[in-house]
Scaffold this motif. Structure first.
Motif, PDB file in Angstrom:
ATOM      1  N   CYS A 107       0.830  -1.201   0.000  1.00  0.00           N
ATOM      2  CA  CYS A 107       0.000   0.000   0.000  1.00  0.00           C
ATOM      3  C   CYS A 107       0.867   1.254   0.000  1.00  0.00           C
ATOM      4  CB  CYS A 107      -0.915  -0.019   1.221  1.00  0.00           C
ATOM      5  SG  CYS A 107      -1.739   1.550   1.589  1.00  0.00           S
ATOM      6  N   SER A 154      -8.072   3.324  14.849  1.00  0.00           N
ATOM      7  CA  SER A 154      -8.780   4.068  13.812  1.00  0.00           C
ATOM      8  C   SER A 154      -9.149   5.469  14.270  1.00  0.00           C
ATOM      9  CB  SER A 154     -10.042   3.318  13.367  1.00  0.00           C
ATOM     10  OG  SER A 154      -9.693   2.160  12.673  1.00  0.00           O
ATOM     11  N   VAL A 157      -6.385   5.916   4.633  1.00  0.00           N
ATOM     12  CA  VAL A 157      -6.688   4.543   4.233  1.00  0.00           C
ATOM     13  C   VAL A 157      -6.915   3.770   5.518  1.00  0.00           C
ATOM     14  CG1 VAL A 157      -5.792   2.448   3.144  1.00  0.00           C
ATOM     15  CG2 VAL A 157      -5.257   4.680   2.158  1.00  0.00           C
ATOM     16  N   ASP A 158      -8.144   3.331   5.730  1.00  0.00           N
ATOM     17  CA  ASP A 158      -8.492   2.534   6.915  1.00  0.00           C
ATOM     18  C   ASP A 158      -9.808   1.858   6.610  1.00  0.00           C
ATOM     19  OD1 ASP A 158      -9.461   1.566   9.385  1.00  0.00           O
ATOM     20  OD2 ASP A 158      -8.350   3.091  10.480  1.00  0.00           O
ATOM     21  N   SER A 159      -9.774   0.558   6.422  1.00  0.00           N
ATOM     22  CA  SER A 159     -10.984  -0.162   6.028  1.00  0.00           C
ATOM     23  C   SER A 159     -11.975  -0.327   7.166  1.00  0.00           C
ATOM     24  CB  SER A 159     -10.617  -1.532   5.461  1.00  0.00           C
ATOM     25  OG  SER A 159      -9.994  -2.308   6.469  1.00  0.00           O
ATOM     26  N   LYS A 160     -11.533  -0.155   8.414  1.00  0.00           N
ATOM     27  CA  LYS A 160     -12.397  -0.426   9.556  1.00  0.00           C
ATOM     28  C   LYS A 160     -12.962   0.819  10.219  1.00  0.00           C
ATOM     29  CE  LYS A 160      -9.955  -4.662  10.414  1.00  0.00           C
ATOM     30  NZ  LYS A 160      -8.744  -5.169  10.934  1.00  0.00           N
ATOM     31  N   GLU A 217     -15.824  10.865   5.756  1.00  0.00           N
ATOM     32  CA  GLU A 217     -15.942   9.876   4.683  1.00  0.00           C
ATOM     33  C   GLU A 217     -15.422  10.454   3.371  1.00  0.00           C
ATOM     34  OE1 GLU A 217     -16.231   6.250   3.243  1.00  0.00           O
ATOM     35  OE2 GLU A 217     -16.616   6.743   5.327  1.00  0.00           O
ATOM     36  N   ARG A 239     -11.761   9.661   3.064  1.00  0.00           N
ATOM     37  CA  ARG A 239     -11.332   8.265   2.930  1.00  0.00           C
ATOM     38  C   ARG A 239     -10.898   7.987   1.493  1.00  0.00           C
ATOM     39  NH1 ARG A 239     -12.890   3.534   5.865  1.00  0.00           N
ATOM     40  NH2 ARG A 239     -14.648   4.662   6.734  1.00  0.00           N
ATOM     41  N   PRO A 245     -10.752   5.238  -1.074  1.00  0.00           N
ATOM     42  CA  PRO A 245     -11.209   3.865  -1.324  1.00  0.00           C
ATOM     43  C   PRO A 245     -10.139   3.079  -2.090  1.00  0.00           C
ATOM     44  CG  PRO A 245     -12.348   5.404  -2.776  1.00  0.00           C
ATOM     45  CD  PRO A 245     -11.481   6.228  -1.866  1.00  0.00           C
ATOM     46  N   TYR A 246     -10.051   1.785  -1.791  1.00  0.00           N
ATOM     47  CA  TYR A 246      -8.992   0.979  -2.396  1.00  0.00           C
ATOM     48  C   TYR A 246      -9.404  -0.470  -2.546  1.00  0.00           C
ATOM     49  CZ  TYR A 246      -8.088  -0.907   2.254  1.00  0.00           C
ATOM     50  OH  TYR A 246      -8.220  -1.535   3.464  1.00  0.00           O
ATOM     51  N   THR A 282      -5.926   2.256  -5.726  1.00  0.00           N
ATOM     52  CA  THR A 282      -6.970   3.150  -5.241  1.00  0.00           C
ATOM     53  C   THR A 282      -8.091   3.194  -6.267  1.00  0.00           C
ATOM     54  OG1 THR A 282      -5.824   5.044  -6.174  1.00  0.00           O
ATOM     55  CG2 THR A 282      -5.432   4.567  -3.845  1.00  0.00           C
TER      56      THR A 282
END
Length: 118
Positions: free
Chosen positions: A11, A66, A81-84, A92, A95, A97-98, A109
């Motif tokens: 990443c 987070s 970048v943080d999926s959780k 938002e 964020r 997206p990836y 991305t």
């Protein structure tokens, strides 16, 4: 999916070298995970640390990290970048997206905007 520093490394390399982002890393102090590159479990690998312009290591559990990431993104008005992370509408928008394909070892991305800092 089990955590592996190799995903973080992939990443960061993509964001630094393909997208030209400046990077601020956030990883819980003392967090250990597998690292297929070195073949062992370890805390934050030195190469992961050095690819970032700066590194934050808050003393929080991984599940609570987070909130630290979101606070940094908000205070610096930068992408993250943080999926959780659970965010409100304002955060938002920051964020990034990836898609990460662990089998292929690729990180991409899903937006085309450029950025200065992540």
């Amino acid at each position: 999916a089990m955590f592996d520093w190799e995903g973080v490394r992939t990443c960061l390399q993509y964001l630094r070298y393909e997208r030209g982002f400046r990077l601020v890393g956030v990883a819980p102090l003392g967090f250990k995970g597998a690292d297929t590159w070195s073949g062992s479990d370890c805390t934050l690998p030195e190469d992961v640390r050095t690819i970032c312009d700066s590194m934050e290591e808050p003393s929080c559990k991984a599940a609570q990290c987070s909130s630290h990431t979101l606070a940094l993104a908000k205070s610096n008005t930068c992408r993250f970048v943080d999926s959780k992370a659970k965010t409100g509408r304002t955060l938002e928008a920051l964020r990034l997206p990836y898609v990460f394909d662990a089998a292929a070892g690729t990180f991409t991305t899903l937006d085309t905007s450029s950025g200065d800092q992540l």
